[in-house]
Design an enzyme around this catalytic site. Structure first.
Site, PDB file in Angstrom:
ATOM      1  N   HIS A 118      34.195  37.876  45.616  1.00  0.00           N
ATOM      2  CA  HIS A 118      32.851  37.912  44.174  1.00  0.00           C
ATOM      3  C   HIS A 118      32.260  37.488  45.679  1.00  0.00           C
ATOM      4  CE1 HIS A 118      30.550  36.490  41.155  1.00  0.00           C
ATOM      5  NE2 HIS A 118      31.485  37.471  40.442  1.00  0.00           N
ATOM      6  N   ASP A 164      38.067  39.427  36.931  1.00  0.00           N
ATOM      7  CA  ASP A 164      38.477  40.727  36.563  1.00  0.00           C
ATOM      8  C   ASP A 164      39.939  41.348  36.640  1.00  0.00           C
ATOM      9  OD1 ASP A 164      35.741  41.844  36.071  1.00  0.00           O
ATOM     10  OD2 ASP A 164      35.293  41.511  37.513  1.00  0.00           O
TER      11      ASP A 164
END
Length: 427
Positions: free
Chosen positions: A305, A362
């Site tokens: 991320h 995700d």
């Protein structure tokens, strides 16, 4: 250069104030830097630049912390509801029972769309991407709700905020219905925010729709986990658009357009497509080897991320939620087993550990949404639905900030220096 305790930092021969937040890194106030030095700072992607001060959301990427108004995201996702979180972000505090009832009632009474907006949908091709439709419909709301576009009026700002939060599920559900050729369903005020969205999406007029409480809770958690995420690309877009004085509907439409980008809102779709490409757990070693090969274009999606350098706190909730949904729906999907095995292997692999490539939200959310029945084209639309809460909260905060100015980033110019025009017949 002095330390932060002195409340100033020396750059060259000038001193600049150091501002401290309630938690997190201090910031150097360089608003007068250009006036005093004739130079700009250079920070592509704004990775070291604070564009505003905010009391909404705090992220500590190294420690894997995400707080909304001080509350850990895990506690909110496990114990709260999306309506509670929406009230928290908008108003600063978790609501009391009467406040929650009043807030939920207000949102419920704004869920219907102006009837003429149904004609807008019919102007799109049937295979139009839901995000294209949402950009257009949300932007068009300002043409129908003139009584909530005066950004100088706090009451109108709040009415616009309530309308956007309330109408986004209806807009998203209608985008889905249009794509599959089914009739639109009007909202049902007896259902919860999330239950109503499920019914408008998957219900039909010919028979009653029963909301699965496990699915309802799972989707509500997904909405909570995506409600706000500090000054990311789409939120910064909403703030930048709002800084010009644009109406709130236009600002949120701008945020939707930014979120549409595959590097931002499309990550869960990419993660699911990757898991489907891998197919079964026995093929994981092959794909991990490819991910490590710099000459191979394959990349593991759903890992790592921009901010988090530790385990994404939202992913922990998602992993548990996946199990609950699959058990409730009786889903036996090799994609889920592949996801679990891939996570297990990656977390023990030195390559991923050293690079701090941990699973993010995700990685699991796409699997859950697919199991519920959403096509991949709807994934980003659901993200926009949830993030609208954060966008309107951030927009309200920005409008109320007396220090806020119209956004105007500067640049390092590298083009030609001044030159004279040459008539076309002499070139």
């Amino acid at each position: 250069m002095s330390d932060a305790a002195s409340q100033t930092m020396t750059i060259g021969e000038k001193q600049y104030p150091v501002r401290q937040g309630s938690v997190g890194p201090d910031v150097v106030d360089i608003r007068k830097y250009y006036a005093q030095t004739g130079m700009f700072t250079y920070d592509p992607g704004f990775t070291s630049t604070a564009s505003c001060d905010s009391a909404l959301t705090y992220i500590d990427g190294d420690e894997g912390v995400l707080l909304h108004r001080g509350y850990p995201i895990g506690q909110l996702a496990e114990q709260s509801s999306f309506m509670e979180v929406a009230h928290l972000l908008l108003n600063g505090e978790l609501p009391t029972a009467p406040e929650l009832e009043k807030f939920s009632y207000t949102i419920t009474r704004h869920t219907m769309l102006h009837e003429q907006l149904a004609q807008f949908y019919r102007g799109f091709r049937r295979d139009a991407h839901p995000m294209a439709i949402m950009c257009g419909i949300v932007g068009a709301l300002s043409a129908f709700y003139h009584d909530s576009t005066d950004i100088a009026d706090p009451h109108q700002r709040m009415v616009a905020s309530h309308r956007l939060i309330a109408k986004m599920p209806t807009i998203a559900a209608m985008a889905y219905k249009y794509s599959v050729g089914q009739p639109f369903l009007y909202p049902d005020n007896s259902l919860s925010y999330t239950g109503n969205f499920l019914r408008m999406t998957f219900g039909v007029p010919a028979e009653p729709y029963e909301v699965n409480p496990v699915v309802e809770r799972a989707l509500d958690r997904i909405f909570i986990l995506h409600a706000d995420h500090e000054q990311n690309a789409s939120t910064s877009t909403v703030r930048l658009a709002g800084s010009s004085g644009a109406n709130p509907f236009a600002c949120i439409a701008a945020g939707i357009a930014c979120l549409w980008g595959p590097a931002h809102g499309g990550a869960n779709e990419a993660a699911l497509n990757m898991l489907r490409e891998i197919g079964t757990p026995d093929k994981i070693p092959e794909y991990i080897a490819r991910a490590k090969d710099k000459n191979d274009p394959f990349r593991l999606m759903g890992f790592g991320h921009r901010v988090y350098k530790n385990y994404d706190p939202r992913a922990t909730v998602m992993q548990k939620t996946v199990r609950e949904v699959f058990e409730s729906l009786g889903v036996n999907d090799p994609v889920f087993e592949t996801a679990l095995r891939l996570e297990e292997i990656a977390l023990k692999d030195d390559y991923f550990v050293e690079k701090k490539l941990f699973p993010n939200v995700d990685f699991y959310s796409g699997v859950i949404l697919s199991a519920i029945g959403f096509p991949t084209t709807m994934f980003t639309a659901l993200f926009a639905l949830a993030r609208t809460v954060g966008w309107v909260a951030q927009w309200n905060e920005m409008i109320s900030d007396p220090e806020q100015k119209i956004g105007r980033p500067r640049q390092l110019y590298t083009g030609p220096t001044q030159r004279d025009y040459i008539p076309v017949d002499k070139r």
